[in-house]
Design a protein around this motif. Sequence first.
Motif, PDB file in Angstrom:
ATOM      1  N   LYS A  19       0.813  -1.221   0.000  1.00  0.00           N
ATOM      2  CA  LYS A  19       0.000   0.000   0.000  1.00  0.00           C
ATOM      3  C   LYS A  19       0.845   1.269   0.000  1.00  0.00           C
ATOM      4  O   LYS A  19       0.320   2.355  -0.227  1.00  0.00           O
ATOM      5  N   LEU A  20       2.143   1.148   0.260  1.00  0.00           N
ATOM      6  CA  LEU A  20       2.993   2.331   0.368  1.00  0.00           C
ATOM      7  C   LEU A  20       3.260   2.974  -0.987  1.00  0.00           C
ATOM      8  O   LEU A  20       3.366   2.283  -1.997  1.00  0.00           O
ATOM      9  N   ASP A  21       3.393   4.279  -0.953  1.00  0.00           N
ATOM     10  CA  ASP A  21       3.822   5.038  -2.129  1.00  0.00           C
ATOM     11  C   ASP A  21       4.877   6.019  -1.645  1.00  0.00           C
ATOM     12  O   ASP A  21       4.559   7.061  -1.076  1.00  0.00           O
ATOM     13  N   LEU A  22       6.135   5.668  -1.861  1.00  0.00           N
ATOM     14  CA  LEU A  22       7.210   6.495  -1.304  1.00  0.00           C
ATOM     15  C   LEU A  22       7.425   7.787  -2.085  1.00  0.00           C
ATOM     16  O   LEU A  22       8.311   8.564  -1.746  1.00  0.00           O
ATOM     17  N   LYS A  23       6.595   8.019  -3.090  1.00  0.00           N
ATOM     18  CA  LYS A  23       6.610   9.340  -3.719  1.00  0.00           C
ATOM     19  C   LYS A  23       5.913  10.339  -2.795  1.00  0.00           C
ATOM     20  O   LYS A  23       6.097  11.541  -2.921  1.00  0.00           O
ATOM     21  N   VAL A  66      16.698   4.298   0.232  1.00  0.00           N
ATOM     22  CA  VAL A  66      18.013   4.776  -0.204  1.00  0.00           C
ATOM     23  C   VAL A  66      17.828   5.900  -1.218  1.00  0.00           C
ATOM     24  O   VAL A  66      18.428   6.980  -1.091  1.00  0.00           O
ATOM     25  N   ASN A  67      16.994   5.661  -2.223  1.00  0.00           N
ATOM     26  CA  ASN A  67      16.761   6.662  -3.263  1.00  0.00           C
ATOM     27  C   ASN A  67      16.155   7.941  -2.696  1.00  0.00           C
ATOM     28  O   ASN A  67      16.557   9.044  -3.071  1.00  0.00           O
ATOM     29  N   PHE A  68      15.200   7.790  -1.790  1.00  0.00           N
ATOM     30  CA  PHE A  68      14.566   8.961  -1.181  1.00  0.00           C
ATOM     31  C   PHE A  68      15.602   9.830  -0.478  1.00  0.00           C
ATOM     32  O   PHE A  68      15.668  11.041  -0.705  1.00  0.00           O
ATOM     33  N   ASN A  71      18.191  11.355  -2.943  1.00  0.00           N
ATOM     34  CA  ASN A  71      17.597  12.459  -3.710  1.00  0.00           C
ATOM     35  C   ASN A  71      17.392  13.707  -2.860  1.00  0.00           C
ATOM     36  O   ASN A  71      17.321  14.809  -3.398  1.00  0.00           O
ATOM     37  N   ASN A  72      17.277  13.531  -1.547  1.00  0.00           N
ATOM     38  CA  ASN A  72      17.105  14.670  -0.640  1.00  0.00           C
ATOM     39  C   ASN A  72      18.429  15.123  -0.030  1.00  0.00           C
ATOM     40  O   ASN A  72      18.432  15.921   0.906  1.00  0.00           O
ATOM     41  N   GLY A  73      19.533  14.595  -0.537  1.00  0.00           N
ATOM     42  CA  GLY A  73      20.849  15.058  -0.121  1.00  0.00           C
ATOM     43  C   GLY A  73      21.371  14.487   1.181  1.00  0.00           C
ATOM     44  O   GLY A  73      22.415  14.906   1.666  1.00  0.00           O
ATOM     45  N   ASP A  74      20.675  13.524   1.767  1.00  0.00           N
ATOM     46  CA  ASP A  74      21.146  12.899   3.009  1.00  0.00           C
ATOM     47  C   ASP A  74      21.906  11.622   2.649  1.00  0.00           C
ATOM     48  O   ASP A  74      21.405  10.513   2.778  1.00  0.00           O
ATOM     49  N   TYR A  75      23.150  11.821   2.178  1.00  0.00           N
ATOM     50  CA  TYR A  75      23.955  10.705   1.686  1.00  0.00           C
ATOM     51  C   TYR A  75      24.351   9.736   2.799  1.00  0.00           C
ATOM     52  O   TYR A  75      24.441   8.539   2.572  1.00  0.00           O
ATOM     53  N   GLU A  76      24.546  10.249   3.981  1.00  0.00           N
ATOM     54  CA  GLU A  76      24.909   9.397   5.121  1.00  0.00           C
ATOM     55  C   GLU A  76      23.783   8.406   5.427  1.00  0.00           C
ATOM     56  O   GLU A  76      24.019   7.210   5.584  1.00  0.00           O
ATOM     57  N   LEU A  77      22.572   8.903   5.494  1.00  0.00           N
ATOM     58  CA  LEU A  77      21.433   8.026   5.801  1.00  0.00           C
ATOM     59  C   LEU A  77      21.150   7.071   4.633  1.00  0.00           C
ATOM     60  O   LEU A  77      20.842   5.893   4.848  1.00  0.00           O
ATOM     61  N   ALA A  78      21.285   7.558   3.413  1.00  0.00           N
ATOM     62  CA  ALA A  78      21.112   6.685   2.249  1.00  0.00           C
ATOM     63  C   ALA A  78      22.105   5.529   2.326  1.00  0.00           C
ATOM     64  O   ALA A  78      21.745   4.372   2.100  1.00  0.00           O
ATOM     65  N   PHE A  79      23.341   5.836   2.680  1.00  0.00           N
ATOM     66  CA  PHE A  79      24.369   4.800   2.756  1.00  0.00           C
ATOM     67  C   PHE A  79      24.087   3.823   3.901  1.00  0.00           C
ATOM     68  O   PHE A  79      24.310   2.623   3.766  1.00  0.00           O
ATOM     69  N   ARG A  80      23.559   4.324   5.015  1.00  0.00           N
ATOM     70  CA  ARG A  80      23.216   3.430   6.131  1.00  0.00           C
ATOM     71  C   ARG A  80      22.169   2.405   5.708  1.00  0.00           C
ATOM     72  O   ARG A  80      22.225   1.252   6.115  1.00  0.00           O
ATOM     73  N   LEU A 118      30.426   0.694  -3.380  1.00  0.00           N
ATOM     74  CA  LEU A 118      31.744   1.229  -3.728  1.00  0.00           C
ATOM     75  C   LEU A 118      31.611   2.408  -4.690  1.00  0.00           C
ATOM     76  O   LEU A 118      32.283   3.436  -4.521  1.00  0.00           O
ATOM     77  N   GLU A 119      30.758   2.269  -5.673  1.00  0.00           N
ATOM     78  CA  GLU A 119      30.520   3.373  -6.601  1.00  0.00           C
ATOM     79  C   GLU A 119      29.963   4.587  -5.865  1.00  0.00           C
ATOM     80  O   GLU A 119      30.362   5.723  -6.126  1.00  0.00           O
ATOM     81  N   PHE A 120      29.053   4.354  -4.942  1.00  0.00           N
ATOM     82  CA  PHE A 120      28.481   5.431  -4.136  1.00  0.00           C
ATOM     83  C   PHE A 120      29.580   6.166  -3.377  1.00  0.00           C
ATOM     84  O   PHE A 120      29.647   7.388  -3.395  1.00  0.00           O
ATOM     85  N   CYS A 121      30.467   5.407  -2.736  1.00  0.00           N
ATOM     86  CA  CYS A 121      31.563   6.009  -1.970  1.00  0.00           C
ATOM     87  C   CYS A 121      32.502   6.798  -2.879  1.00  0.00           C
ATOM     88  O   CYS A 121      32.950   7.893  -2.516  1.00  0.00           O
ATOM     89  N   GLN A 122      32.796   6.251  -4.045  1.00  0.00           N
ATOM     90  CA  GLN A 122      33.711   6.910  -4.968  1.00  0.00           C
ATOM     91  C   GLN A 122      33.134   8.220  -5.505  1.00  0.00           C
ATOM     92  O   GLN A 122      33.886   9.123  -5.882  1.00  0.00           O
TER      93      GLN A 122
END
Length: 162
Positions: A19-23, A66-68, A71-80, A118-122
Amino acid sequence: MNDIENKHNVDCWLKSVSKLDLKLKSDINPAIQLLNGAPPVIFGPVITETQNEAIAYWLELCQQLVNFYQNNGDYELAFRYKQFCYSKLQALAIAPQQDAAIKRWCIKKLEIMVINMLEFCQQQSTVVWQNESQQLIDAHVHFMQSMNHQNLSLGSVFVAPQ
């Protein structure tokens, strides 16, 4: 818990996830709760089609978060979330009495995920991310060694000396 209760928990969880819509930003907190509250049976030895489906939904939900955050600039949380997903797949791959096909699938998925991380980190500009990249390589090599160098299709790559 018995099999009927486990199936009910997984079915209810799947219904909620579908039922979720992460948009919609309003679905982010429920998504996080569902991701963290996934029924433990999902990550046990996978023997049912429902468990397979639940794992696929869980992985997709994790990737959407991760994508959310990315896309919102929180790279640390995306990586977690990338790391969280990776660690859950590791646990699934080493679960006692795990089906060999699921184990191979997990190892293949882990290979793809570590390359993605690895690509994300680079792509990040600070030394901290470059160090994280090296730690990822070391940790993945260690994990694969603990799996006795299993190859995706051939089983063990190395033969123990007789």
